[in-house]
Scaffold this active site. Structure first.
Site, PDB file in Angstrom:
ATOM      1  CG  PHE A 132      -9.791   7.841 -77.381  1.00  0.00           C
ATOM      2  CD1 PHE A 132      -9.335   8.898 -76.600  1.00  0.00           C
ATOM      3  CD2 PHE A 132     -10.463   8.136 -78.551  1.00  0.00           C
ATOM      4  CE1 PHE A 132      -9.550  10.205 -76.977  1.00  0.00           C
ATOM      5  CE2 PHE A 132     -10.673   9.459 -78.943  1.00  0.00           C
ATOM      6  CZ  PHE A 132     -10.217  10.494 -78.149  1.00  0.00           C
ATOM      7  CD  GLN A 133     -13.869  10.429 -77.977  1.00  0.00           C
ATOM      8  OE1 GLN A 133     -14.364   9.847 -78.938  1.00  0.00           O
ATOM      9  NE2 GLN A 133     -13.741  11.738 -77.920  1.00  0.00           N
ATOM     10  CE  LYS A 182     -15.159   3.176 -85.319  1.00  0.00           C
ATOM     11  NZ  LYS A 182     -14.021   4.083 -85.141  1.00  0.00           N
ATOM     12  CG  MET A 494     -36.738  31.148 -59.607  1.00  0.00           C
ATOM     13  SD  MET A 494     -38.212  32.034 -59.038  1.00  0.00           S
ATOM     14  CE  MET A 494     -39.402  31.578 -60.294  1.00  0.00           C
TER      15      MET A 494
HETATM   16  C1  LIG Z   1     -28.987  23.966 -65.579  1.00  0.00           C
HETATM   17  C2  LIG Z   1     -29.520  24.719 -64.398  1.00  0.00           C
HETATM   18  N1  LIG Z   1     -28.657  25.345 -63.553  1.00  0.00           N
HETATM   19  C3  LIG Z   1     -29.130  26.031 -62.510  1.00  0.00           C
HETATM   20  C4  LIG Z   1     -30.479  26.128 -62.276  1.00  0.00           C
HETATM   21  C5  LIG Z   1     -31.016  26.917 -61.076  1.00  0.00           C
HETATM   22  N2  LIG Z   1     -31.821  28.067 -61.518  1.00  0.00           N
HETATM   23  C6  LIG Z   1     -33.162  28.037 -61.603  1.00  0.00           C
HETATM   24  S1  LIG Z   1     -33.826  29.446 -62.203  1.00  0.00           S
HETATM   25  C7  LIG Z   1     -32.302  30.166 -62.318  1.00  0.00           C
HETATM   26  C8  LIG Z   1     -32.145  31.564 -62.826  1.00  0.00           C
HETATM   27  C9  LIG Z   1     -32.517  31.686 -64.254  1.00  0.00           C
HETATM   28  O1  LIG Z   1     -32.069  32.959 -64.713  1.00  0.00           O
HETATM   29  P1  LIG Z   1     -32.529  33.494 -66.120  1.00  0.00           P
HETATM   30  O2  LIG Z   1     -32.305  32.472 -67.163  1.00  0.00           O
HETATM   31  O3  LIG Z   1     -31.916  34.829 -66.356  1.00  0.00           O
HETATM   32  O4  LIG Z   1     -34.109  33.608 -65.943  1.00  0.00           O
HETATM   33  P2  LIG Z   1     -34.927  34.583 -64.964  1.00  0.00           P
HETATM   34  O5  LIG Z   1     -35.194  33.834 -63.698  1.00  0.00           O
HETATM   35  O6  LIG Z   1     -34.101  35.803 -64.726  1.00  0.00           O
HETATM   36  O7  LIG Z   1     -36.195  34.871 -65.708  1.00  0.00           O
HETATM   37  C10 LIG Z   1     -31.304  29.281 -61.902  1.00  0.00           C
HETATM   38  C11 LIG Z   1     -29.858  29.598 -61.833  1.00  0.00           C
HETATM   39  C12 LIG Z   1     -31.321  25.443 -63.168  1.00  0.00           C
HETATM   40  N3  LIG Z   1     -32.654  25.434 -63.016  1.00  0.00           N
HETATM   41  N4  LIG Z   1     -30.821  24.780 -64.229  1.00  0.00           N
END
Ligand SMILES: Cc1ncc(C[n+]2csc(CCOP(=O)(O)OP(=O)(O)O)c2C)c(N)n1
Ligand SMILES: [Mg+2]
Length: 597
Positions: A132-133, A182, A494
């Site tokens: 488990f785990q 553990k 982005m």
């Molecule tokens: C954990 C994770 N999932 C996906 C990405 C891909 N990714 C890079 S920037 C982005 C958008 C970020 O959106 P937001 O937090 O609203 O910031 P904004 O770019 O709008 O300022 C994504 C999905 C990532 N960098 N990290």
């Protein structure tokens, strides 16, 4: 305790210390941590780590922060380490607890952050039975740790933790996992705590360039007509800022910084050029392509910094000051590696190098700059709408450039890098190498524990903030105060920007709905504000700063703004998409490509 400081072997680590020499393995965990100077750990309990949690009650000198998710614990330990230079510590149970740490460990690995993660493991006789785990934590974390250990005997706990701290903080720092079964936690032993220096056969954390390497570097510097210095994360980690300033001034060489190098060289210094790379300043990238010598200090020529390698800095000879031999010639072939601690190497170079000046080169860079230093923010009309750049710029001014900023990942991260001018090292905490969304809030909470007197601002996107926002409850429970600026553009901005530029404007899975962040703050017993106009920024910032509790400001910014300039992934560094000029105060969605004239 600083990274370089010695542990305190004589510290009275237990109330029982005088009475009985016997200890549970679980108690040894805490005593070994205390000997490494640990006073705060971030974690989450569970079955395989319960003996350690039970023993924690005997060690009140260690503050435990109960997070809402183990990912938060890892990012908090990371933020603590980045802000302070000390080793951050997180703790979790086996199986899902340990796997929830993985993103945080990988984040620390990619940015060379000293961290020790303690995980509980199923009892040794059960290993390999799908108990488990049970998860093979050393197997899972092998590629994302500097080193990891599986400890199955109580006698090995103290020496292993000691070694783990040594490995985490020495040489090029990184995360180390100590997975403790553990039964080892439950066994009783008489522990021995060594005070001898740790020696590991085959592990050579220190390197020093030879005298002839230094002479060759001095000669290359003397010959250069268009030299540039690069300031990377290693400058900050080795505390080399003052030496870098002295070296740049003596040689009259302009300095460009990487994202993680921001603050390593003061932005306001006359020799400061600004950030390089994909969202760097256009003139910096142009200057790199024209330079005849690059002295890269504590950076690793990441692809976000170089653009396509086939045309990168073709005219430049390259000197690479770097502690990790594995980084030499990894991405960019260099003419002269100087393998060693950035601070030590710069110190030695400074002593050997002759004063020089490069007025023609400085003039050429000024020409490249033109008016673009101010053009971007000027081209954003103050037409009642709020641009993220306004928020960054105004926050920089309102905090006198002195706040400790922790950013998440996305457009807002790049705007922060462009518009908050960092003059001091360790005042920007950001996930560079892994680019981990959800990093900012927990990392800022860790930074708060490390730097109780700093003004701390989280700058997060509406998307990334939602990934770890349950840690708001941790802020409340643990009385951790940070200020939070959410750059709310209604998009995974982005990714939307890439869709706009490279995927025909098809916004697939990037419009994102958020909770009402003001109500979310309220629901956690915290305060929330909303800002929709630039004129309201100062009052909201003042309220957040004056509050005793963590305060969220929901900045409703222009939804489809993009980060400029941008070097498209895999393109020549000198080819940038530039911010369109604005006519009549209206935002123009058409963008220009190519060099800015
Ligand atoms: C954990 C994770 N999932 C996906 C990405 C891909 N990714 C890079 S920037 C982005 C958008 C970020 O959106 P937001 O937090 O609203 O910031 P904004 O770019 O709008 O300022 C994504 C999905 C990532 N960098 N990290
Ligand atoms: Mg967003």
């Amino acid at each position: 305790m600083t990274a370089a400081a010695k542990p305190t072997p004589s510290a009275n680590v237990s109330a029982d210390a005088e009475t009985s020499p016997e200890r549970l393995g679980a108690e040894v965990i805490w005593e070994a941590l205390i000997r490494e100077g640990v006073d705060v750990v971030f974690g989450y309990p569970g079955g395989a780590v319960m003996p350690a949690y039970d023993a924690l009650s005997k060690y009140p000198q260690v503050r435990h922060i109960l997070t809402r998710h183990e990912q938060g614990a890892a990012h908090m330990a990371d933020g603590y380490a980045r802000a302070s230079g000390r080793v951050g510590v997180c703790i979790a149970t086996s199986g899902p607890g340990a796997t929830n740490l993985v993103t945080g460990i990988a984040t620390a690995m990619l940015d060379s952050v000293p961290m020790v993660a303690i995980t509980g493991q199923v009892a040794a006789p059960l290993i390999g039975t799908d108990a488990f785990q049970e998860t093979d934590v050393t197997g899972v974390t092998l590629p994302i740790t500097k080193h990891n250990y599986l400890v199955t005997r109580a006698e090995d706990i103290a020496p292993t933790i000691r070694e783990a701290f040594y490995v985490a903080r020495s040489g090029r720092p990184g995360p180390v996992v100590v997975d403790i079964t553990k039964d080892a936690q439950q066994a009783t032993i008489i522990p021995e705590y060594s005070t001898e220096p740790v020696r590991l056969p085959g592990y050579r954390p220190e390197h020093h360039p030879s005298g002839s390497d230094y002479s060759a570097a001095v000669e290359m510097i003397a010959q250069a007509r268009k030299p540039l210095l690069f300031c990377g994360h290693g400058v900050i980690k080795s505390g080399a800022t003052d030496t870098l300033i002295a070296f740049a001034e003596r040689t009259d060489i302009p300095v460009a910084v990487t994202l993680l190098g921001l603050g390593g060289f003061p932005a306001s210094h006359p020799l400061s050029l600004g950030m390089m790379g994909m969202h760097g300043e256009a003139w910096v990238n142009q200057a790199i392509q024209e330079a005849d010598l690059i002295i890269a200090v504590g950076m690793r020529f990441d692809d976000r910094v170089t653009g396509t390698l086939s045309t990168y800095a073709k005219n430049a000879k390259k000197i690479h000051v770097e502690l990790d031999p594995a980084e030499i010639n990894k991405n960019v072939r260099v003419d002269l590696p100087l393998i060693g601690n950035a601070g030590d190497v710069l110190e030695e170079l400074l002593a050997r190098v002759a004063p020089s000046s490069h007025p023609d080169w400085r003039g050429r860079i000024d020409e490249l700059k033109g008016d673009s230093a101010v053009r971007d923010i000027r081209s954003m009309p103050d037409n009642g709408r709020l641009f993220a750049a306004h928020v960054m710029h105004d926050l920089w001014q309102l905090t006198d450039g002195k706040a400790l900023i922790v950013t998440d990942v996305g457009q807002h991260q790049m705007w922060e890098a462009q518009y908050y001018k960092h003059d001091y090292p360790r005042k920007l905490v950001t996930s560079g190498g892994l680019g981990t969304m959800g990093f900012a809030l927990p990392a800022a909470m860790g930074a708060r524990l490390a730097c109780p007197d700093d003004e701390i601002w989280v700058i997060a996107g509406d998307g990334g903030f939602q990934m770890t926002s349950p840690e708001l409850a941790t802020c409340k429970q643990e009385n951790i105060k940070v200020n939070i600026a959410i750059i709310n553009n209604g998009y995974l901005g982005m990714v939307r920007q890439w869709q706009q530029f490279f995927y025909g404007g098809r916004y697939v899975a990037t419009p994102i709905v958020s909770p009402d962040f003001v109500k979310l703050a309220d629901a956690h017993g915290l305060e929330g504000l909303r800002v929709t106009r630039r004129a309201d920024i100062p009052a909201a910032v003042a309220t957040a700063r004056a509050n005793d509790v963590t305060t969220i400001i929901d900045f409703r910014v222009e939804q489809e703004d993009s980060v400029y300039p941008m070097v498209p992934s895999g393109s020549d560094l000198g080819t940038m998409i530039r911010r369109p000029r604005v006519d009549g105060g209206e935002h123009n969605p058409i963008f220009e490509t190519g060099k800015d004239k």
